[in-house]
Design a protein around this motif. Sequence first.
Motif, PDB file in Angstrom:
ATOM      1  N   LEU A 107      26.142 -36.874  58.359  1.00  0.00           N
ATOM      2  CA  LEU A 107      27.156 -37.915  58.354  1.00  0.00           C
ATOM      3  C   LEU A 107      28.021 -37.723  57.119  1.00  0.00           C
ATOM      4  N   CYS A 108      29.308 -37.990  57.221  1.00  0.00           N
ATOM      5  CA  CYS A 108      30.194 -37.764  56.091  1.00  0.00           C
ATOM      6  C   CYS A 108      31.119 -38.962  55.904  1.00  0.00           C
ATOM      7  N   LEU A 109      31.201 -39.439  54.672  1.00  0.00           N
ATOM      8  CA  LEU A 109      32.106 -40.517  54.295  1.00  0.00           C
ATOM      9  C   LEU A 109      33.140 -39.980  53.333  1.00  0.00           C
ATOM     10  N   SER A 110      34.357 -40.478  53.429  1.00  0.00           N
ATOM     11  CA  SER A 110      35.381 -40.096  52.464  1.00  0.00           C
ATOM     12  C   SER A 110      35.290 -40.999  51.241  1.00  0.00           C
ATOM     13  N   ALA A 111      35.794 -40.502  50.140  1.00  0.00           N
ATOM     14  CA  ALA A 111      35.822 -41.258  48.888  1.00  0.00           C
ATOM     15  C   ALA A 111      37.218 -41.151  48.298  1.00  0.00           C
ATOM     16  N   GLY A 112      37.541 -42.083  47.419  1.00  0.00           N
ATOM     17  CA  GLY A 112      38.880 -42.129  46.844  1.00  0.00           C
ATOM     18  C   GLY A 112      39.145 -41.137  45.744  1.00  0.00           C
ATOM     19  N   SER A 113      38.092 -40.585  45.148  1.00  0.00           N
ATOM     20  CA  SER A 113      38.264 -39.645  44.048  1.00  0.00           C
ATOM     21  C   SER A 113      36.994 -38.820  43.872  1.00  0.00           C
ATOM     22  N   ARG A 114      37.101 -37.781  43.058  1.00  0.00           N
ATOM     23  CA  ARG A 114      35.918 -36.981  42.713  1.00  0.00           C
ATOM     24  C   ARG A 114      34.871 -37.855  42.034  1.00  0.00           C
ATOM     25  N   ASP A 115      35.327 -38.734  41.135  1.00  0.00           N
ATOM     26  CA  ASP A 115      34.400 -39.624  40.442  1.00  0.00           C
ATOM     27  C   ASP A 115      33.694 -40.567  41.410  1.00  0.00           C
ATOM     28  N   ASP A 116      34.413 -41.012  42.445  1.00  0.00           N
ATOM     29  CA  ASP A 116      33.792 -41.881  43.452  1.00  0.00           C
ATOM     30  C   ASP A 116      32.698 -41.133  44.216  1.00  0.00           C
ATOM     31  N   VAL A 117      32.922 -39.856  44.480  1.00  0.00           N
ATOM     32  CA  VAL A 117      31.909 -39.033  45.151  1.00  0.00           C
ATOM     33  C   VAL A 117      30.635 -39.020  44.311  1.00  0.00           C
ATOM     34  N   THR A 118      30.780 -38.640  43.052  1.00  0.00           N
ATOM     35  CA  THR A 118      29.622 -38.559  42.161  1.00  0.00           C
ATOM     36  C   THR A 118      28.989 -39.927  41.951  1.00  0.00           C
ATOM     37  N   GLY A 119      29.806 -40.962  41.858  1.00  0.00           N
ATOM     38  CA  GLY A 119      29.285 -42.314  41.680  1.00  0.00           C
ATOM     39  C   GLY A 119      28.403 -42.758  42.830  1.00  0.00           C
ATOM     40  N   MET A 120      28.813 -42.461  44.055  1.00  0.00           N
ATOM     41  CA  MET A 120      28.018 -42.861  45.206  1.00  0.00           C
ATOM     42  C   MET A 120      26.705 -42.083  45.259  1.00  0.00           C
ATOM     43  N   VAL A 121      26.753 -40.792  44.965  1.00  0.00           N
ATOM     44  CA  VAL A 121      25.525 -39.984  44.953  1.00  0.00           C
ATOM     45  C   VAL A 121      24.596 -40.468  43.844  1.00  0.00           C
ATOM     46  N   ASP A 122      25.144 -40.803  42.696  1.00  0.00           N
ATOM     47  CA  ASP A 122      24.325 -41.328  41.602  1.00  0.00           C
ATOM     48  C   ASP A 122      23.666 -42.640  41.993  1.00  0.00           C
ATOM     49  N   LYS A 123      24.412 -43.533  42.659  1.00  0.00           N
ATOM     50  CA  LYS A 123      23.837 -44.808  43.113  1.00  0.00           C
ATOM     51  C   LYS A 123      22.713 -44.566  44.106  1.00  0.00           C
ATOM     52  N   ALA A 124      22.937 -43.637  45.032  1.00  0.00           N
ATOM     53  CA  ALA A 124      21.909 -43.324  46.034  1.00  0.00           C
ATOM     54  C   ALA A 124      20.651 -42.794  45.363  1.00  0.00           C
ATOM     55  N   SER A 125      20.813 -41.924  44.400  1.00  0.00           N
ATOM     56  CA  SER A 125      19.677 -41.347  43.682  1.00  0.00           C
ATOM     57  C   SER A 125      18.913 -42.430  42.920  1.00  0.00           C
ATOM     58  N   ALA A 126      19.644 -43.309  42.257  1.00  0.00           N
ATOM     59  CA  ALA A 126      19.019 -44.387  41.489  1.00  0.00           C
ATOM     60  C   ALA A 126      18.285 -45.375  42.386  1.00  0.00           C
ATOM     61  N   ALA A 127      18.708 -45.473  43.650  1.00  0.00           N
ATOM     62  CA  ALA A 127      18.093 -46.413  44.592  1.00  0.00           C
ATOM     63  C   ALA A 127      16.954 -45.789  45.394  1.00  0.00           C
ATOM     64  N   GLY A 128      16.544 -44.576  45.035  1.00  0.00           N
ATOM     65  CA  GLY A 128      15.414 -43.949  45.714  1.00  0.00           C
ATOM     66  C   GLY A 128      15.787 -42.859  46.692  1.00  0.00           C
ATOM     67  N   GLY A 129      17.071 -42.537  46.771  1.00  0.00           N
ATOM     68  CA  GLY A 129      17.499 -41.439  47.628  1.00  0.00           C
ATOM     69  C   GLY A 129      17.376 -40.107  46.908  1.00  0.00           C
ATOM     70  N   LYS A 130      17.683 -39.048  47.615  1.00  0.00           N
ATOM     71  CA  LYS A 130      17.629 -37.697  47.046  1.00  0.00           C
ATOM     72  C   LYS A 130      19.058 -37.179  46.925  1.00  0.00           C
ATOM     73  N   ALA A 131      19.434 -36.783  45.726  1.00  0.00           N
ATOM     74  CA  ALA A 131      20.779 -36.264  45.485  1.00  0.00           C
ATOM     75  C   ALA A 131      20.900 -34.813  45.940  1.00  0.00           C
ATOM     76  N   ASP A 132      22.014 -34.492  46.545  1.00  0.00           N
ATOM     77  CA  ASP A 132      22.418 -33.128  46.893  1.00  0.00           C
ATOM     78  C   ASP A 132      21.407 -32.332  47.716  1.00  0.00           C
ATOM     79  N   PRO A 133      20.971 -32.864  48.860  1.00  0.00           N
ATOM     80  CA  PRO A 133      20.110 -32.061  49.729  1.00  0.00           C
ATOM     81  C   PRO A 133      20.871 -30.928  50.412  1.00  0.00           C
ATOM     82  N   THR A 134      22.191 -30.988  50.388  1.00  0.00           N
ATOM     83  CA  THR A 134      23.030 -29.905  50.885  1.00  0.00           C
ATOM     84  C   THR A 134      23.846 -29.389  49.696  1.00  0.00           C
ATOM     85  N   PRO A 135      24.397 -28.183  49.781  1.00  0.00           N
ATOM     86  CA  PRO A 135      25.131 -27.623  48.639  1.00  0.00           C
ATOM     87  C   PRO A 135      26.347 -28.465  48.238  1.00  0.00           C
ATOM     88  N   VAL A 136      26.577 -28.575  46.939  1.00  0.00           N
ATOM     89  CA  VAL A 136      27.796 -29.197  46.420  1.00  0.00           C
ATOM     90  C   VAL A 136      28.961 -28.308  46.837  1.00  0.00           C
TER      91      VAL A 136
END
Length: 137
Positions: free
Chosen positions: A75-104
């Motif tokens: 599944l893919c979501l768009s983001a408003g900026s590069r920082d928004d991309v990293t911010g969402m992944v960081d939030k997911a990681s902090a909430a118990g998700g796994k960051a970057d299971p696919t290549p950056v």
Amino acid sequence: MSKMIFVNLPVTDLKRSKAFYEAVGAVNNPAFSDDTAACMVLSDTIYAMLLTHDKWRQFTSKPIVDAHANAQVLLCLSAGSRDDVTGMVDKASAAGGKADPTPVQDYGFMFGRSFEDPDGHIWEVMWMDPSAIPPHG
């Protein structure tokens, strides 16, 4: 009326999954949520329907895929900026998700990262420079 998408995801722990999606910015719509399902609003047109396995089985008799071991969709979501991309992944990681299971993916004009939710569903988050998007003809 804009088309809407409802992404239905089987989850093993509805409360945990609901908290995870709230941590990455989704808002629960209680009108379409109960003890078997949670409607998580990602935008005005994108909804994630988190379904317990029993609820999921009301829609299909196909077996539920173990998303930690197998992938059925990315599944893919768009983001408003590069920082928004990293911010969402960081939030997911902090909430118990796994960051970057696919290549950056970093192509300069386009940047993408991904995260796995607690059930192993992969969400990609991408930003693209609007000036790099060719006209739609």
